[in-house]
Motif scaffolding. Structure first.
Motif, PDB file in Angstrom:
ATOM      1  N   ASP A 196      14.688   1.285  10.619  1.00  0.00           N
ATOM      2  CA  ASP A 196      14.936   1.351  12.059  1.00  0.00           C
ATOM      3  C   ASP A 196      13.684   1.660  12.877  1.00  0.00           C
ATOM      4  OD1 ASP A 196      17.669   0.904  11.597  1.00  0.00           O
ATOM      5  OD2 ASP A 196      18.027   3.052  11.316  1.00  0.00           O
ATOM      6  N   TRP A 197      12.589   1.991  12.218  1.00  0.00           N
ATOM      7  CA  TRP A 197      11.355   2.327  12.933  1.00  0.00           C
ATOM      8  C   TRP A 197      10.582   1.077  13.301  1.00  0.00           C
ATOM      9  CZ3 TRP A 197       9.508   6.335   8.781  1.00  0.00           C
ATOM     10  CH2 TRP A 197      10.349   7.460   8.800  1.00  0.00           C
ATOM     11  N   SER A 198       9.722   1.217  14.301  1.00  0.00           N
ATOM     12  CA  SER A 198       8.859   0.103  14.696  1.00  0.00           C
ATOM     13  C   SER A 198       7.741  -0.065  13.665  1.00  0.00           C
ATOM     14  CB  SER A 198       8.234   0.378  16.067  1.00  0.00           C
ATOM     15  OG  SER A 198       7.275   1.420  15.978  1.00  0.00           O
ATOM     16  N   ALA A 199       7.086  -1.204  13.709  1.00  0.00           N
ATOM     17  CA  ALA A 199       5.959  -1.452  12.796  1.00  0.00           C
ATOM     18  C   ALA A 199       4.860  -0.418  13.026  1.00  0.00           C
ATOM     19  CB  ALA A 199       5.414  -2.860  13.001  1.00  0.00           C
ATOM     20  N   ARG A 200       4.627  -0.050  14.271  1.00  0.00           N
ATOM     21  CA  ARG A 200       3.590   0.950  14.589  1.00  0.00           C
ATOM     22  C   ARG A 200       3.962   2.310  14.011  1.00  0.00           C
ATOM     23  NH1 ARG A 200      -0.867   3.007  14.551  1.00  0.00           N
ATOM     24  NH2 ARG A 200      -1.534   4.306  16.263  1.00  0.00           N
ATOM     25  N   GLU A 201       5.222   2.701  14.100  1.00  0.00           N
ATOM     26  CA  GLU A 201       5.656   3.984  13.543  1.00  0.00           C
ATOM     27  C   GLU A 201       5.509   3.989  12.024  1.00  0.00           C
ATOM     28  OE1 GLU A 201       9.030   5.272  16.836  1.00  0.00           O
ATOM     29  OE2 GLU A 201       9.546   3.804  15.276  1.00  0.00           O
ATOM     30  N   ARG A 202       5.891   2.901  11.392  1.00  0.00           N
ATOM     31  CA  ARG A 202       5.754   2.805   9.933  1.00  0.00           C
ATOM     32  C   ARG A 202       4.272   2.878   9.538  1.00  0.00           C
ATOM     33  NH1 ARG A 202       9.867   0.764   6.849  1.00  0.00           N
ATOM     34  NH2 ARG A 202       8.415  -0.473   5.626  1.00  0.00           N
ATOM     35  N   GLU A 203       3.424   2.234  10.316  1.00  0.00           N
ATOM     36  CA  GLU A 203       1.987   2.255  10.038  1.00  0.00           C
ATOM     37  C   GLU A 203       1.428   3.670  10.159  1.00  0.00           C
ATOM     38  OE1 GLU A 203      -1.898   0.796  12.462  1.00  0.00           O
ATOM     39  OE2 GLU A 203      -0.339  -0.719  12.151  1.00  0.00           O
ATOM     40  N   ARG A 204       1.824   4.395  11.197  1.00  0.00           N
ATOM     41  CA  ARG A 204       1.345   5.775  11.371  1.00  0.00           C
ATOM     42  C   ARG A 204       1.816   6.670  10.226  1.00  0.00           C
ATOM     43  NH1 ARG A 204       3.531   7.550  16.597  1.00  0.00           N
ATOM     44  NH2 ARG A 204       2.630   9.549  16.034  1.00  0.00           N
ATOM     45  N   PHE A 205       3.080   6.535   9.850  1.00  0.00           N
ATOM     46  CA  PHE A 205       3.602   7.333   8.741  1.00  0.00           C
ATOM     47  C   PHE A 205       2.873   6.990   7.446  1.00  0.00           C
ATOM     48  CE2 PHE A 205       7.406   8.255   5.808  1.00  0.00           C
ATOM     49  CZ  PHE A 205       7.107   9.598   5.717  1.00  0.00           C
ATOM     50  N   THR A 206       2.637   5.714   7.224  1.00  0.00           N
ATOM     51  CA  THR A 206       1.908   5.267   6.029  1.00  0.00           C
ATOM     52  C   THR A 206       0.524   5.892   5.969  1.00  0.00           C
ATOM     53  OG1 THR A 206       3.121   3.176   5.989  1.00  0.00           O
ATOM     54  CG2 THR A 206       1.028   3.239   4.788  1.00  0.00           C
ATOM     55  N   THR A 207      -0.168   5.931   7.092  1.00  0.00           N
ATOM     56  CA  THR A 207      -1.519   6.509   7.140  1.00  0.00           C
ATOM     57  C   THR A 207      -1.509   7.964   6.698  1.00  0.00           C
ATOM     58  OG1 THR A 207      -2.203   5.012   8.898  1.00  0.00           O
ATOM     59  CG2 THR A 207      -3.473   7.045   8.647  1.00  0.00           C
ATOM     60  N   TRP A 208      -0.576   8.742   7.241  1.00  0.00           N
ATOM     61  CA  TRP A 208      -0.533  10.166   6.895  1.00  0.00           C
ATOM     62  C   TRP A 208      -0.081  10.396   5.457  1.00  0.00           C
ATOM     63  CZ3 TRP A 208      -3.555  12.915   9.515  1.00  0.00           C
ATOM     64  CH2 TRP A 208      -3.763  12.680  10.869  1.00  0.00           C
ATOM     65  N   VAL A 209       0.838   9.593   4.974  1.00  0.00           N
ATOM     66  CA  VAL A 209       1.263   9.720   3.574  1.00  0.00           C
ATOM     67  C   VAL A 209       0.106   9.364   2.638  1.00  0.00           C
ATOM     68  CG1 VAL A 209       2.812   8.821   1.793  1.00  0.00           C
ATOM     69  CG2 VAL A 209       3.713   9.384   4.055  1.00  0.00           C
ATOM     70  N   ALA A 210      -0.666   8.346   2.982  1.00  0.00           N
ATOM     71  CA  ALA A 210      -1.821   7.976   2.154  1.00  0.00           C
ATOM     72  C   ALA A 210      -2.833   9.119   2.082  1.00  0.00           C
ATOM     73  CB  ALA A 210      -2.479   6.705   2.694  1.00  0.00           C
ATOM     74  N   VAL A 211      -3.029   9.813   3.190  1.00  0.00           N
ATOM     75  CA  VAL A 211      -3.942  10.973   3.184  1.00  0.00           C
ATOM     76  C   VAL A 211      -3.379  12.059   2.276  1.00  0.00           C
ATOM     77  CG1 VAL A 211      -4.956  12.812   4.596  1.00  0.00           C
ATOM     78  CG2 VAL A 211      -4.919  10.456   5.444  1.00  0.00           C
ATOM     79  N   LEU A 212      -2.074  12.299   2.353  1.00  0.00           N
ATOM     80  CA  LEU A 212      -1.456  13.282   1.448  1.00  0.00           C
ATOM     81  C   LEU A 212      -1.687  12.912  -0.013  1.00  0.00           C
ATOM     82  CD1 LEU A 212       2.029  14.076   3.044  1.00  0.00           C
ATOM     83  CD2 LEU A 212       0.216  15.707   2.523  1.00  0.00           C
ATOM     84  N   ILE A 213      -1.474  11.654  -0.337  1.00  0.00           N
ATOM     85  CA  ILE A 213      -1.650  11.203  -1.723  1.00  0.00           C
ATOM     86  C   ILE A 213      -3.112  11.322  -2.140  1.00  0.00           C
ATOM     87  CG2 ILE A 213      -1.545   9.199  -3.261  1.00  0.00           C
ATOM     88  CD1 ILE A 213       0.936   8.303  -1.618  1.00  0.00           C
ATOM     89  N   GLU A 214      -4.003  10.927  -1.256  1.00  0.00           N
ATOM     90  CA  GLU A 214      -5.437  10.961  -1.588  1.00  0.00           C
ATOM     91  C   GLU A 214      -5.927  12.361  -1.912  1.00  0.00           C
ATOM     92  OE1 GLU A 214      -9.738   9.747   0.418  1.00  0.00           O
ATOM     93  OE2 GLU A 214      -7.892   9.380   1.505  1.00  0.00           O
ATOM     94  N   HIS A 215      -5.483  13.335  -1.142  1.00  0.00           N
ATOM     95  CA  HIS A 215      -6.025  14.689  -1.299  1.00  0.00           C
ATOM     96  C   HIS A 215      -5.135  15.629  -2.099  1.00  0.00           C
ATOM     97  CE1 HIS A 215      -9.417  13.841   1.174  1.00  0.00           C
ATOM     98  NE2 HIS A 215      -8.609  13.242   2.013  1.00  0.00           N
ATOM     99  N   ARG A 216      -3.850  15.288  -2.239  1.00  0.00           N
ATOM    100  CA  ARG A 216      -2.973  16.201  -2.941  1.00  0.00           C
ATOM    101  C   ARG A 216      -2.131  15.531  -3.996  1.00  0.00           C
ATOM    102  NH1 ARG A 216       0.128  19.453   0.174  1.00  0.00           N
ATOM    103  NH2 ARG A 216       0.135  20.816  -1.587  1.00  0.00           N
ATOM    104  N   GLY A 217      -2.213  14.195  -4.099  1.00  0.00           N
ATOM    105  CA  GLY A 217      -1.469  13.475  -5.120  1.00  0.00           C
ATOM    106  C   GLY A 217       0.030  13.633  -4.956  1.00  0.00           C
ATOM    107  N   GLU A 218       0.717  13.648  -6.066  1.00  0.00           N
ATOM    108  CA  GLU A 218       2.171  13.786  -6.068  1.00  0.00           C
ATOM    109  C   GLU A 218       2.610  15.087  -5.412  1.00  0.00           C
ATOM    110  OE1 GLU A 218       6.230  13.051  -6.866  1.00  0.00           O
ATOM    111  OE2 GLU A 218       4.501  11.735  -6.757  1.00  0.00           O
TER     112      GLU A 218
END
Length: 120
Positions: free
Chosen positions: A81-103
């Motif tokens: 239900d989210w916009s493409a921009r919202e999904r992109e923003r969430f993806t960016t922050w999740v990628a940072v979480l994965i990069e620095h803290r992994g699982e």
């Protein structure tokens, strides 16, 4: 870059190249539905908390962005239900979480979203 970091990157690249199989049923990410802005804010808060000092802006490799999208964002029950921009923003922050803290970063996100639901 040592082999410790190359092997996970190769695995991620191989998974992304194969594409994800769509499996019917409920999403695998055990979180409550939520508004994009709220979910993004929680992910952002956790990601910024985990950034190394001196780094003020999230930047992740395309492989991590793809992994974050496929394994976390696409699995959120409200994401369709989210916009493409919202999904992109969430993806960016999740990628940072994965990069620095992994699982652990992803588990912290799941825990935080569930704790907020339980407190409501």
């Amino acid at each position: 870059m040592g082999t410790d970091r190359a092997e996970p990157r190769e695995l991620i690249a191989a998974l992304l190249a194969e594409g994800a199989q769509v499996v019917p049923g409920p999403p695998a990410l055990p979180v409550p539905p939520g508004a994009a802005e709220h979910v993004i804010a929680v992910a952002r808060r956790l990601a910024l908390h985990g950034l190394p000092s001196g780094r003020w802006r999230p930047v992740s490799s395309p492989g991590l962005l793809g992994l974050a999208a496929a394994m976390v964002v696409d699995e959120h029950p409200s994401a369709p239900d989210w916009s493409a921009r919202e999904r992109e923003r969430f993806t960016t922050w999740v990628a940072v979480l994965i990069e620095h803290r992994g699982e652990d970063g992803v588990q912290d996100l799941v825990r935080a979203l569930n704790e907020e639901r339980d407190a409501a």
